[in-house]
Design a protein around this motif. Structure first.
Motif, PDB file in Angstrom:
ATOM      1  N   TYR A 664       2.433   7.012 -36.141  1.00  0.00           N
ATOM      2  CA  TYR A 664       1.530   5.861 -36.331  1.00  0.00           C
ATOM      3  C   TYR A 664       0.890   5.501 -34.996  1.00  0.00           C
ATOM      4  CZ  TYR A 664       0.085   1.026 -37.304  1.00  0.00           C
ATOM      5  OH  TYR A 664      -0.628  -0.140 -37.434  1.00  0.00           O
ATOM      6  N   GLU A 665       1.721   5.490 -33.977  1.00  0.00           N
ATOM      7  CA  GLU A 665       1.207   5.165 -32.650  1.00  0.00           C
ATOM      8  C   GLU A 665       0.244   6.247 -32.172  1.00  0.00           C
ATOM      9  OE1 GLU A 665       4.163   3.351 -30.109  1.00  0.00           O
ATOM     10  OE2 GLU A 665       3.298   4.503 -28.456  1.00  0.00           O
ATOM     11  N   LEU A 666       0.593   7.489 -32.463  1.00  0.00           N
ATOM     12  CA  LEU A 666      -0.221   8.623 -32.027  1.00  0.00           C
ATOM     13  C   LEU A 666      -1.596   8.636 -32.691  1.00  0.00           C
ATOM     14  CD1 LEU A 666       0.233  11.413 -30.380  1.00  0.00           C
ATOM     15  CD2 LEU A 666       0.578  12.413 -32.642  1.00  0.00           C
ATOM     16  N   THR A 667      -1.657   8.270 -33.967  1.00  0.00           N
ATOM     17  CA  THR A 667      -2.899   8.480 -34.730  1.00  0.00           C
ATOM     18  C   THR A 667      -3.528   7.194 -35.260  1.00  0.00           C
ATOM     19  OG1 THR A 667      -1.754   8.697 -36.851  1.00  0.00           O
ATOM     20  CG2 THR A 667      -2.021  10.705 -35.562  1.00  0.00           C
ATOM     21  N   GLY A 668      -2.801   6.087 -35.254  1.00  0.00           N
ATOM     22  CA  GLY A 668      -3.360   4.837 -35.779  1.00  0.00           C
ATOM     23  C   GLY A 668      -3.575   4.853 -37.284  1.00  0.00           C
ATOM     24  N   ASP A 669      -3.014   5.857 -37.966  1.00  0.00           N
ATOM     25  CA  ASP A 669      -3.191   5.964 -39.417  1.00  0.00           C
ATOM     26  C   ASP A 669      -2.336   4.900 -40.113  1.00  0.00           C
ATOM     27  OD1 ASP A 669      -3.167   6.641 -42.086  1.00  0.00           O
ATOM     28  OD2 ASP A 669      -2.433   8.698 -41.780  1.00  0.00           O
ATOM     29  N   PRO A 670      -2.976   3.930 -40.786  1.00  0.00           N
ATOM     30  CA  PRO A 670      -2.199   2.840 -41.407  1.00  0.00           C
ATOM     31  C   PRO A 670      -1.184   3.346 -42.437  1.00  0.00           C
ATOM     32  CG  PRO A 670      -4.485   2.817 -42.168  1.00  0.00           C
ATOM     33  CD  PRO A 670      -4.415   3.810 -41.054  1.00  0.00           C
ATOM     34  N   ASN A 671      -1.439   4.541 -42.972  1.00  0.00           N
ATOM     35  CA  ASN A 671      -0.499   5.086 -43.953  1.00  0.00           C
ATOM     36  C   ASN A 671       0.857   5.407 -43.324  1.00  0.00           C
ATOM     37  OD1 ASN A 671      -2.450   5.166 -46.077  1.00  0.00           O
ATOM     38  ND2 ASN A 671      -3.379   6.901 -45.012  1.00  0.00           N
ATOM     39  N   LEU A 672       0.882   5.456 -41.996  1.00  0.00           N
ATOM     40  CA  LEU A 672       2.128   5.833 -41.317  1.00  0.00           C
ATOM     41  C   LEU A 672       2.900   4.632 -40.786  1.00  0.00           C
ATOM     42  CD1 LEU A 672       0.946   9.022 -39.406  1.00  0.00           C
ATOM     43  CD2 LEU A 672       2.361   8.893 -41.443  1.00  0.00           C
ATOM     44  N   LYS A 673       2.361   3.453 -40.949  1.00  0.00           N
ATOM     45  CA  LYS A 673       3.105   2.260 -40.509  1.00  0.00           C
ATOM     46  C   LYS A 673       4.327   2.141 -41.412  1.00  0.00           C
ATOM     47  CE  LYS A 673       2.225  -2.470 -39.183  1.00  0.00           C
ATOM     48  NZ  LYS A 673       3.250  -3.275 -39.802  1.00  0.00           N
TER      49      LYS A 673
END
Ligand code: NAI
Length: 697
Positions: A664-673
């Motif tokens: 999530y931190e690496l890509t900012g993809d909200p699906n990974l929060k």
């Protein structure tokens, strides 16, 4: 206190004794059955029996070992002890099989002096499908009885064999028409009168002597090709090979080693989890026990396109009369012709007889006259994916259909409640979401709307069961369970490509994991234009996929998509695609690097797991296993991996949470929060498996 009914009943017909296995519903060989058989044989011999018949009560002979006893301390007597009593018995012991004799059930029959079967009986050794090998002599006795290569095919595939074929192969000695027990007694008396000699399978060498080992290895290699990453088929080959190269007792030891090794392994645990999960999903939390499904004798399917045709075939295959209603004669003719072509391909492939095809074909009708809806007991709609069209269709169905019948929609994305609102009977509306090809894929998502009644769900499930589906009841939301979860990996797929991966890397990793087909190849098969249309409708973008579509690369239908396809529809990496991807990386200023396989795998699976957790929080799926059953039966997920939630549990939810947070931190993809449920379970040291079930809402 009432005495428990005996697990094996002892009956007599003069000096022919009959032992009836009575462990409903499927006569698994639990401890009490094994003990009952052993006692029964000893007693029969004490009482001077000239022959002993083993038979099952109820639906079948026996479905095999009691898998819930696995992993617990073993209670005597073991199956081999029972077999020993059979094989040393001076009076012949004859198995009389009706329904199924599977796994340990068939192994029991194989230890007998002879085997008889009803015409409808089915035998098989499905252990390989549970991740282990037959563990009670099946791999040693079957080759001796029918030859090495025929036995290998049955054991490695785990596929059932029908009575007629079993007779031809020599697995059974005779088919008995009419009452099986009476017929078996008569057969045994006749055999005794004629002085027939019985040779136990373990003492036979005629079928395996002089076996051409090179031919055996060739057959084995061909069968193993289909196994991909699954271990149990190799174990089966090892055990059958031992039957050819070692004395019987030593072969049994090899079989036992393979069994012990595999049954403790993760693959077998995953396969048994899915096996029991497929039974668990039939129990719907919150369903009152007295709800009875509505009777269904004829079905109507609205729309005879890709899905409607496949759905209608499911009914015809189950010998339930079905009529397709199409918008015009031309579309109708096309739809029916596609069903016919589909069936004929199966006939040509030898998997369906011409007679059975004609029977099925006669159950399918087509019309453009909506009047047939009046006779329907259930209607399934599969018209274009457009809310206004669906509402129009449902308003019309509501006017025409008998009051009180279920109206189902096959929509894959639309809101069931809105569709139901077009009718005056929203309690009778639900989703029946089939997967393409509908006549092949086993999964059926049954979607509960806000007003859907229990009886409607029960009816859809009963219909699903009759047409051979694995039903999973899910709640109403965008994409339901399966598509909603797979939809969440799209962002990471694009990111991985931008950061350095190529489509062939992604598919290689996912296929090595065991998926039937990687996501890029799947996209090419479904059509990249379809995904693009969905994104347009939702106002989202996928820069690389959109660039491919803009370049006219729609997938297999245009000969190129993520790959380029040759005339045999074989895919090949395309330098043009690499150029588009690399240019996009430059344009978006993403530095390309080598991405490890493990990272590709995690970044594609974790967003699905995370969404699965949200689906559980919302009660869209009742249990984690419901999600896993969906992926195994509808999305080509290898059963021996157990599904996404099982995978996450194996990794441990703390690790899952940490990896999600990292990516999530690496890509900012909200699906990974990390989803709150994962945070909670990770903090408690819990797992998905430790959760209870709730009603899918
Ligand atoms: P399709 O375009 O192949 O078939 C739709 C058929 O419905 C056409 O033959 C059309 O003539 C007919 N039709 C349209 N309006 C009609 C009307 N008013 N009365 C009678 N017939 C009418 O579409 P497909 O792929 O079969 O999809 C149908 C539904 O199934 C859609 O809701 C779709 O979202 C859903 N679905 C599709 C899947 C897929 O993989 N294609 C998978 C699961 C669900």
């Amino acid at each position: 206190m009432q005495n428990e009914a005996p697990a094996v009943e002892h009956a007599f017909d003069g000096d022919v004794h009959v032992l009836r296995i009575a462990n409903p519903p499927v006569n698994t060989l639990k401890t009490a059955v094994r003990a009952g058989l052993l006692d029964g044989i000893r007693r029969s011999l004490r009482e001077g029996a000239r022959a002993i018949i083993l038979i099952g009560t109820g639906r079948m002979f026996s479905a095999g070992a009691e898998m819930t006893e696995f992993g617990k301390p073993r209670q005597p007597p073991s199956l081999p002890e029972v077999f020993d009593a059979i094989e040393t018995s001076p009076a012949p012991v004859v198995a009389a099989i009706h329904g199924h004799a599977l796994g340990g059930g068939l192994e029991l029959a194989l230890a007998c002096h002879a085997r008889l079967a009803s015409p409808e009986a089915v035998v098989g050794l499905p252990e390989v499908k549970r991740g282990f090998v037959p563990g009670a002599g099946g791999t040693q006795r079957l080759p001796r009885l029918i030859g090495a290569e025929a036995a290998l095919r049955i054991i490695v595939s785990g596929e059932p064999v029908k009575a007629e074929e079993a007779l031809k192969l020599g697995i059974i000695d005779a088919i008995i028409e009419g009452d099986l027990e009476k017929g078996a007694i008569a057969w045994v008396r006749q055999a005794l009168a004629s002085g027939r000699s019985f040779t136990l399978a373990r003492h036979r060498t005629d079928r395996i002597e002089g076996q051409d080992m090179a031919a055996f290895e060739q057959t084995a290699a061909a069968l193993l090709k289909r196994a991909r990453g699954q271990e149990s088929p190799q174990g089966c080959v090892n055990a059958v090979r031992a039957a050819l190269t070692l004395p019987f007792e030593e072969g049994l030891l090899v079989e036992r080693q393979e069994f012990q090794r595999l049954v403790q392994g993760e693959q077998s645990q995953a396969l048994r989890y899915i096996f029991f999960g497929e039974r668990e999903v039939a129990r719907v939390p919150g369903m009152p026990p007295d709800v009875k499904p509505l009777p269904v004798e004829r079905a109507v399917v609205i729309g005879g396109g890709t899905m409607g045709g496949g759905i209608a075939m499911c009914f015809a295959n189950a010998h339930i009369p079905v009529t397709i209603v199409e918008a015009n004669e031309e579309a109708l003719a096309r739809g029916i012709a596609r069903c016919e072509a589909n069936w004929q391909r199966t006939v040509a492939g030898g998997k369906l007889s011409q007679a059975e095809y004609e029977k099925r074909r006669a159950f399918l009708k087509g019309t453009t006259d909506w009047d047939v809806v009046k006779d329907a007991d259930i209607v399934i709609e599969a018209v274009f994916e457009d809310m206004s069209v669906k509402k129009e269709v449902f308003a019309k169905l509501d006017r025409l259909a008998r009051p009180g019948i279920v109206l189902a929609t096959n929509t894959s994305t639309l809101d069931i409640d809105q569709i139901a609102s077009a009718t005056g009977r929203p309690e009778l509306v639900c989703g029946m979401h089939f997967f393409s090809p509908a006549n092949v894929m086993r999964l059926l998502e049954i979607v509960r709307g806000a007003k859907t009644s229990h009886q409607t769900i029960a009816t859809a499930m009963e219909v699903g069961r009759r047409i051979g589906k694995v039903n999973v009841v899910v709640g109403n939301c965008d994409g339901f369970v399966g598509n909603r979860m797979t939809g969440k990996r799209g962002f990471q797929l694009e990111r991985l490509l931008l950061e350095g991966a190529l489509p062939q890397d992604i598919d290689r990793v996912m296929e090595a994991y065991g998926m039937a087909m990687g996501p890029c190849a799947t996209g090419d098969l479904a059509g990249l234009d379809i995904g693009a249309a969905v994104r347009r409708a939702r106002g989202t973008v996928a820069p690389i996929a959109d660039a491919l579509v803009a370049a006219g690369r729609y997938g297999q239908k245009t000969g190129k998509g993520w790959y380029i396809y040759d005339e045999k529809r074989q895919r090949h990496p395309d330098p043009e695609v690499e150029r588009i991807i690399v240019e996009m990386s430059e344009k978006m200023q993403v530095r390309r690097r080598k991405i490890e396989d493990q990272e590709i795998l995690e970044r594609l699976l974790l967003p699905m797991v995370n969404e699965g957790a949200r689906i559980l929080e919302e009660g869209i799926a009742a249990r984690p296993v419901d999600i896993d059953v969906i992926f195994v039966n509808g999305f080509g997920w290898p059963a021996w991996r157990g599904g996404p939630m099982f995978w996450a549990d194996r990794m441990g939810l703390r690790t899952v949470r940490d990896k999600l947070a990292h990516y999530y931190e690496l890509t900012g993809d909200p699906n990974l929060k990390p989803a709150p449920l994962i945070e909670k379970l990770a903090a408690e040291g819990g797992s998905f498996a430790s959760m209870g079930a709730k009603q899918a809402a």
